[in-house]
Design an enzyme around this catalytic site. Structure first.
Site, PDB file in Angstrom:
ATOM      1  N   TRP A  34     -49.172 -13.763  -5.089  1.00  0.00           N
ATOM      2  CA  TRP A  34     -49.330 -12.703  -3.905  1.00  0.00           C
ATOM      3  C   TRP A  34     -48.018 -12.776  -2.923  1.00  0.00           C
ATOM      4  O   TRP A  34     -47.664 -13.998  -2.723  1.00  0.00           O
ATOM      5  CB  TRP A  34     -50.721 -12.960  -3.152  1.00  0.00           C
ATOM      6  CG  TRP A  34     -50.701 -12.540  -1.805  1.00  0.00           C
ATOM      7  CD1 TRP A  34     -50.233 -13.027  -0.589  1.00  0.00           C
ATOM      8  CD2 TRP A  34     -51.392 -11.280  -1.329  1.00  0.00           C
ATOM      9  NE1 TRP A  34     -50.517 -12.250   0.471  1.00  0.00           N
ATOM     10  CE2 TRP A  34     -51.281 -11.249  -0.046  1.00  0.00           C
ATOM     11  CE3 TRP A  34     -52.050 -10.302  -2.160  1.00  0.00           C
ATOM     12  CZ2 TRP A  34     -51.565  -9.830   0.738  1.00  0.00           C
ATOM     13  CZ3 TRP A  34     -52.478  -8.936  -1.308  1.00  0.00           C
ATOM     14  CH2 TRP A  34     -52.509  -9.067   0.214  1.00  0.00           C
ATOM     15  N   ASP A  37     -45.637 -10.240   4.084  1.00  0.00           N
ATOM     16  CA  ASP A  37     -44.511 -10.151   5.069  1.00  0.00           C
ATOM     17  C   ASP A  37     -42.885 -10.517   4.304  1.00  0.00           C
ATOM     18  O   ASP A  37     -43.131 -11.815   3.855  1.00  0.00           O
ATOM     19  CB  ASP A  37     -44.711 -10.690   6.304  1.00  0.00           C
ATOM     20  CG  ASP A  37     -45.969 -10.376   6.947  1.00  0.00           C
ATOM     21  OD1 ASP A  37     -46.577  -9.653   6.270  1.00  0.00           O
ATOM     22  OD2 ASP A  37     -46.212 -11.082   7.976  1.00  0.00           O
ATOM     23  N   GLN A  53     -43.737 -14.159   2.708  1.00  0.00           N
ATOM     24  CA  GLN A  53     -45.009 -14.847   2.560  1.00  0.00           C
ATOM     25  C   GLN A  53     -45.466 -14.848   1.273  1.00  0.00           C
ATOM     26  O   GLN A  53     -45.536 -13.681   0.406  1.00  0.00           O
ATOM     27  CB  GLN A  53     -46.033 -14.112   3.430  1.00  0.00           C
ATOM     28  CG  GLN A  53     -45.539 -14.161   5.186  1.00  0.00           C
ATOM     29  CD  GLN A  53     -45.720 -15.612   5.428  1.00  0.00           C
ATOM     30  OE1 GLN A  53     -47.080 -15.832   6.046  1.00  0.00           O
ATOM     31  NE2 GLN A  53     -44.887 -16.249   5.734  1.00  0.00           N
ATOM     32  N   SER A  97     -45.339 -16.296   9.063  1.00  0.00           N
ATOM     33  CA  SER A  97     -44.136 -15.328   9.069  1.00  0.00           C
ATOM     34  C   SER A  97     -42.813 -16.019  10.171  1.00  0.00           C
ATOM     35  O   SER A  97     -43.224 -16.407  11.084  1.00  0.00           O
ATOM     36  CB  SER A  97     -44.421 -13.988   9.362  1.00  0.00           C
ATOM     37  OG  SER A  97     -44.777 -13.259   8.306  1.00  0.00           O
ATOM     38  N   ARG A 156     -47.623 -15.720  17.139  1.00  0.00           N
ATOM     39  CA  ARG A 156     -46.861 -16.141  15.556  1.00  0.00           C
ATOM     40  C   ARG A 156     -45.747 -15.443  15.411  1.00  0.00           C
ATOM     41  O   ARG A 156     -45.507 -14.071  16.243  1.00  0.00           O
ATOM     42  CB  ARG A 156     -47.895 -16.015  14.564  1.00  0.00           C
ATOM     43  CG  ARG A 156     -48.684 -14.565  14.810  1.00  0.00           C
ATOM     44  CD  ARG A 156     -49.881 -14.618  13.867  1.00  0.00           C
ATOM     45  NE  ARG A 156     -50.695 -13.402  13.521  1.00  0.00           N
ATOM     46  CZ  ARG A 156     -51.624 -13.181  14.259  1.00  0.00           C
ATOM     47  NH1 ARG A 156     -52.114 -14.150  14.981  1.00  0.00           N
ATOM     48  NH2 ARG A 156     -52.319 -12.048  13.998  1.00  0.00           N
ATOM     49  N   ASP A 157     -44.989 -15.407  14.390  1.00  0.00           N
ATOM     50  CA  ASP A 157     -44.034 -14.461  14.004  1.00  0.00           C
ATOM     51  C   ASP A 157     -42.667 -14.579  14.661  1.00  0.00           C
ATOM     52  O   ASP A 157     -42.268 -13.586  15.143  1.00  0.00           O
ATOM     53  CB  ASP A 157     -44.535 -12.929  13.774  1.00  0.00           C
ATOM     54  CG  ASP A 157     -45.807 -13.143  12.722  1.00  0.00           C
ATOM     55  OD1 ASP A 157     -46.070 -14.084  12.232  1.00  0.00           O
ATOM     56  OD2 ASP A 157     -46.504 -12.077  13.183  1.00  0.00           O
ATOM     57  N   GLU A 208     -47.945  -8.147  15.928  1.00  0.00           N
ATOM     58  CA  GLU A 208     -47.773  -8.979  14.643  1.00  0.00           C
ATOM     59  C   GLU A 208     -45.978  -8.543  14.465  1.00  0.00           C
ATOM     60  O   GLU A 208     -45.580  -7.402  14.592  1.00  0.00           O
ATOM     61  CB  GLU A 208     -48.261  -8.716  13.434  1.00  0.00           C
ATOM     62  CG  GLU A 208     -49.827  -9.219  13.577  1.00  0.00           C
ATOM     63  CD  GLU A 208     -50.591  -9.418  12.418  1.00  0.00           C
ATOM     64  OE1 GLU A 208     -51.250 -10.359  12.163  1.00  0.00           O
ATOM     65  OE2 GLU A 208     -50.524  -8.303  11.764  1.00  0.00           O
TER      66      GLU A 208
END
Length: 437
Positions: A34, A37, A53, A97, A156-157, A208
């Site tokens: 899988w 991002d 990711q 991410s 995050r990110d 995000e």
């Protein structure tokens, strides 16, 4: 708990099951498992790096590491070792991410360490080992350094932007139920000072994969929520009160999320995005992988501060000599000198007759683009023009299609996971008064 110790050997064994006949020829896909991002996009010592990711063990989201691929031309990608592995227990959910910064001859990577508590960490890429070495100071921004009285769960990110007096970091999050972009400042990449946040109330839920960069003398920010991926053009950095000049969508299709940009060594600002949807089955899973990236796209600003979004020249150069029935570029002209509309059917399965169906119509000086499914007809995009002839560049590559209208100011990314032989493009022209749509 998943065993990441021998993950590269596992990938090498599993990638032989990948159905290469179904895979796109000029869109990146992972070797197995899988992918979501894009992360850490950069060009380092002449080589392009795409981190992403990655759950190599299954064709669905799970405990995430950073996959890694390199390229000399943005078309042909070489799979590299897993670059960042989750460290248990403090990254028990995964290494989420983030972004890359090339600085003083080194490549630094910034990411979210996720153990239910989301915190920001750093690493430096080791060229000889082919992996990133995590910093001993991690996490470099702890959740307690998020100096807000409200919500802290979504944090995050990280994305870095260098400036004359140091570095800015933006991090996505949520306050009062809607999206925000947190700002931190540093002079050395390891000690960060919280500077506040900019709200984006049009995003329901956590913002995000934020991005921030300079382009043609302006500051551009990008933000993502499922079904809503937008860009904002400012006079100056918004946390400094920079005036908003323009806002628009980065892509109007249903299969575009978490875009990230980087500055190439020749000065181009290049974007790559994940061409999938959350909570929708990925049709490539039965072929050995799940997840696709868009083609790299070059970004420019018009005089009106709109983004022009165009596939990099390397894509056209490749297709000039390597086009096939299911992997090619087509430029079409839609003539609206009469009251007509056009139905574009892309990647139609000849047996099931399922495909991507778009209808392009005109009402006065407004061109409208609809997506037609079995259950609905919805407006994807519209734009104004005085021109009677409308041109569209269409890129198809196995199951993915990217369309560019309005002199590349409107991009649309869609997929159709076909099962049988396909018809790449069919155009039907008909008299249309709007009621026939």
């Amino acid at each position: 708990m998943l065993n990441y110790r021998n993950v590269d050997e596992f990938i090498a064994r599993s990638k032989v099951k990948k159905d290469l006949a179904y895979a796109p020829s000029y869109h990146f896909t992972p070797p197995t498992g899988w992918m979501n991002d894009p992360n850490g996009l950069c060009q380092f010592k002449g080589t392009y790096h795409l981190f992403y990711q990655y759950n190599p063990f299954k064709t669905k989201f799970g405990i995430i590491c950073w996959g890694h691929a390199t390229s000399d031309d943005l078309i042909h990608w070489k799979d590299e070792k897993v670059a960042i592995k989750p460290q248990f227990p403090k990254e028990i959910i995964g290494v989420w991410s983030g972004s890359a910064l090339v600085c003083n001859g080194e490549m630094h990577l910034f990411y979210t360490s996720n153990s239910l508590i989301q915190q920001q960490s750093g690493a430096t890429y080791d060229e000889e080992k082919g992996v990133a070495i995590k910093w001993k100071e991690n996490p470099i921004i702890k959740r307690k350094h998020l100096l807000v009285p409200g919500e802290k769960k979504d944090f995050r990110d990280p994305k870095i932007m260098p400036v004359e007096d140091g570095f800015w970091m933006v991090v996505g999050g949520k306050q009062g139920g809607t999206g925000v972009m947190y700002y931190y400042k540093s002079s050395n990449l390891k000690d960060w000072v919280y500077c506040g946040y900019v709200p984006y109330p049009e995003f329901a839920g956590a913002l995000e994969c934020p991005d921030i960069f300079e382009l043609d003398g302006k500051i551009v920010c990008c933000a993502s929520r499922p079904g809503n991926v937008k860009y904002y053009v400012y006079e100056d950095i918004p946390i400094h009160g920079g005036k908003l000049l323009y806002t628009g969508k980065l892509d109007y299709g249903d299969y575009f999320y978490a875009p990230q940009t980087f500055r190439a060594e020749d000065g181009r600002r290049i974007l790559i995005s994940w061409a999938n949807k959350w909570n929708v089955p990925c049709g490539t899973a039965s072929h050995g992988w799940a997840g696709t990236m868009t083609v790299p796209r070059e970004l420019r600003l018009t005089k009106n501060n709109e983004l022009v979004i165009k596939p990099v020249k390397e894509v056209d150069d490749f297709l000039a000599n390597h086009s096939t029935n299911k992997s090619k570029k087509t430029t079409i002209c839609l003539d609206f000198s009469e009251s007509v509309c056009y139905q574009l059917t892309l990647l139609k399965d000849k047996i099931t007759e399922k495909g991507i169906v778009l209808i392009v119509s005109r009402n006065g000086d407004t061109v409208e683009i609809y997506k037609k499914t079995e259950h609905e007809l919805k407006v994807l995009a519209s734009f104004s023009t005085m021109q009677r002839e409308i041109y569209c560049d269409i890129y198809v590559d196995s199951y993915i299609a990217e369309l560019y209208f309005d002199k590349h100011r409107i991009a649309i990314t869609e997929v159709n996971y076909y099962e049988n032989e396909i018809e790449p493009l069919d155009i039907q022209r008909q008299i249309c008064n709007g009621e026939q749509l």
